[in-house]
Motif scaffolding. Structure first.
Motif, mmCIF file in Angstrom:
data_model
loop_
_atom_site.group_PDB
_atom_site.id
_atom_site.type_symbol
_atom_site.label_atom_id
_atom_site.label_comp_id
_atom_site.label_asym_id
_atom_site.label_seq_id
_atom_site.Cartn_x
_atom_site.Cartn_y
_atom_site.Cartn_z
ATOM 1 N N MET A 1 0.843 -1.170 0.000
ATOM 2 C CA MET A 1 0.000 0.000 0.000
ATOM 3 C C MET A 1 0.897 1.245 0.000
ATOM 4 O O MET A 1 1.920 1.281 0.661
ATOM 5 N N LYS A 2 0.485 2.273 -0.704
ATOM 6 C CA LYS A 2 1.239 3.528 -0.784
ATOM 7 C C LYS A 2 0.970 4.347 0.477
ATOM 8 O O LYS A 2 -0.182 4.611 0.833
ATOM 9 N N ILE A 3 2.060 4.750 1.146
ATOM 10 C CA ILE A 3 1.974 5.530 2.380
ATOM 11 C C ILE A 3 2.951 6.697 2.302
ATOM 12 O O ILE A 3 4.102 6.524 1.902
ATOM 13 N N LEU A 4 2.478 7.870 2.710
ATOM 14 C CA LEU A 4 3.339 9.028 2.845
ATOM 15 C C LEU A 4 3.837 9.074 4.284
ATOM 16 O O LEU A 4 3.039 9.080 5.214
ATOM 17 N N ASN A 5 5.155 9.071 4.462
ATOM 18 C CA ASN A 5 5.782 9.137 5.780
ATOM 19 C C ASN A 5 6.461 10.496 5.926
ATOM 20 O O ASN A 5 7.242 10.895 5.068
ATOM 21 N N VAL A 81 -1.799 8.327 10.739
ATOM 22 C CA VAL A 81 -1.276 7.676 11.941
ATOM 23 C C VAL A 81 -0.166 8.587 12.454
ATOM 24 O O VAL A 81 0.802 8.863 11.737
ATOM 25 N N LEU A 82 -0.315 9.052 13.685
ATOM 26 C CA LEU A 82 0.613 9.998 14.283
ATOM 27 C C LEU A 82 1.463 9.295 15.333
ATOM 28 O O LEU A 82 0.925 8.606 16.197
ATOM 29 N N VAL A 83 2.763 9.495 15.252
ATOM 30 C CA VAL A 83 3.708 8.892 16.193
ATOM 31 C C VAL A 83 4.277 10.021 17.053
ATOM 32 O O VAL A 83 4.971 10.901 16.541
ATOM 33 N N ASN A 84 3.955 10.016 18.342
ATOM 34 C CA ASN A 84 4.394 11.090 19.245
ATOM 35 C C ASN A 84 4.264 12.456 18.571
ATOM 36 O O ASN A 84 5.232 13.200 18.443
ATOM 37 N N PRO A 85 3.056 12.797 18.137
ATOM 38 C CA PRO A 85 2.905 14.021 17.352
ATOM 39 C C PRO A 85 3.198 15.289 18.145
ATOM 40 O O PRO A 85 2.917 15.376 19.332
ATOM 41 N N VAL A 120 -7.980 9.387 12.457
ATOM 42 C CA VAL A 120 -6.634 9.690 12.936
ATOM 43 C C VAL A 120 -6.329 8.807 14.135
ATOM 44 O O VAL A 120 -7.073 8.812 15.118
ATOM 45 N N LYS A 121 -5.250 8.049 14.035
ATOM 46 C CA LYS A 121 -4.785 7.183 15.122
ATOM 47 C C LYS A 121 -3.470 7.742 15.649
ATOM 48 O O LYS A 121 -2.680 8.300 14.889
ATOM 49 N N CYS A 122 -3.230 7.568 16.940
ATOM 50 C CA CYS A 122 -1.992 8.068 17.557
ATOM 51 C C CYS A 122 -1.360 6.986 18.420
ATOM 52 O O CYS A 122 -2.061 6.291 19.165
ATOM 53 N N ILE A 123 -0.051 6.895 18.333
ATOM 54 C CA ILE A 123 0.720 6.094 19.277
ATOM 55 C C ILE A 123 1.655 7.067 19.987
ATOM 56 O O ILE A 123 2.347 7.862 19.340
ATOM 57 N N ILE A 124 1.608 7.002 21.310
ATOM 58 C CA ILE A 124 2.303 7.977 22.134
ATOM 59 C C ILE A 124 3.163 7.265 23.168
ATOM 60 O O ILE A 124 2.697 6.332 23.832
ATOM 61 N N GLU A 167 -1.645 -3.328 12.929
ATOM 62 C CA GLU A 167 -3.016 -3.344 13.460
ATOM 63 C C GLU A 167 -3.894 -2.208 12.913
ATOM 64 O O GLU A 167 -5.071 -2.406 12.682
ATOM 65 N N VAL A 168 -3.316 -1.015 12.730
ATOM 66 C CA VAL A 168 -4.160 0.140 12.398
ATOM 67 C C VAL A 168 -4.183 0.509 10.925
ATOM 68 O O VAL A 168 -5.091 1.213 10.490
ATOM 69 N N ILE A 169 -3.204 0.065 10.157
ATOM 70 C CA ILE A 169 -3.194 0.370 8.725
ATOM 71 C C ILE A 169 -3.769 -0.823 7.984
ATOM 72 O O ILE A 169 -3.192 -1.881 7.935
ATOM 73 N N LYS A 170 -4.963 -0.610 7.448
ATOM 74 C CA LYS A 170 -5.695 -1.713 6.798
ATOM 75 C C LYS A 170 -5.907 -1.416 5.330
ATOM 76 O O LYS A 170 -6.368 -0.420 4.928
#
Length: 170
Positions: A1-5, A81-85, A120-124, A167-170
């Motif tokens: 799947m195409k994802i912008l990081n 998906v936000l990582v420690n935003p 919007v999902k976040c991992i903190i 788990e969160v990117i489907k």
């Protein structure tokens, strides 16, 4: 799947999120930015062009990159998906040595109000030593969309990103 990081302030395009996403087999577009020399407006413009040409299905952003991921998700409806935003870069970046104009960050911040908060999902990291305003995410985005890793620090390398993304990117 195409994802912008989108990497964070003084970070690398090949950050922990990039490694986890490519390790899961995703096609990742991860542009490098020298945030000290490019205005926030120009960063947002470049990211908008990437979205138009590469049409990612998800946007992942770490720290300051999380600010742009949240903003672009609000503008486009693409899940983020936000990582420690770092959703308040106008506050945090000057504390970290940023000397540029923060006015564009403040102007862009208002765009977050348009967000579809359900996408919007976040991992903190619960022990994040850099960002102390994660209460913003936990109050703005739904509690079910927030995952806190108690021992996690600010670096994405301290978080179980591959498992989480799986788990969160489907």
């Amino acid at each position: 799947m195409k994802i912008l990081n989108i990497h964070g302030f003084r970070g690398s395009a090949e950050n922990a999120a990039f490694g986890a996403l490519t390790g899961l087999g995703h096609d990742v577009v991860s542009p490098p930015f020298d945030y000290d020399s490019v205005t926030p407006d120009k960063v947002a413009e470049k990211l908008r062009r990437i979205i138009k040409t590469d049409t990612p299905r998800y946007i992942v952003g770490t720290s300051y990159g999380g600010f742009f991921a949240a903003l672009l998700s609000a503008e486009t409806g693409i899940p983020a998906v936000l990582v420690n935003p770092c959703l308040m870069p106008f506050y945090h970046l000057p504390l970290l040595g940023y000397e540029g104009d923060i006015a564009p960050m403040i102007a862009l911040f208002g765009g977050l109000a348009k967000a579809d908060r359900s996408i919007v999902k976040c991992i903190i990291g619960g022990s994040d030593e850099i960002i102390d305003t994660h209460s913003l995410e936990t109050n703005y985005y739904s509690a079910e969309n927030i995952t806190v890793i108690p021992e996690g620090l600010h670096s994405g390398a301290t978080l179980p990103l591959a498992e989480y993304f799986g788990e969160v990117i489907k």
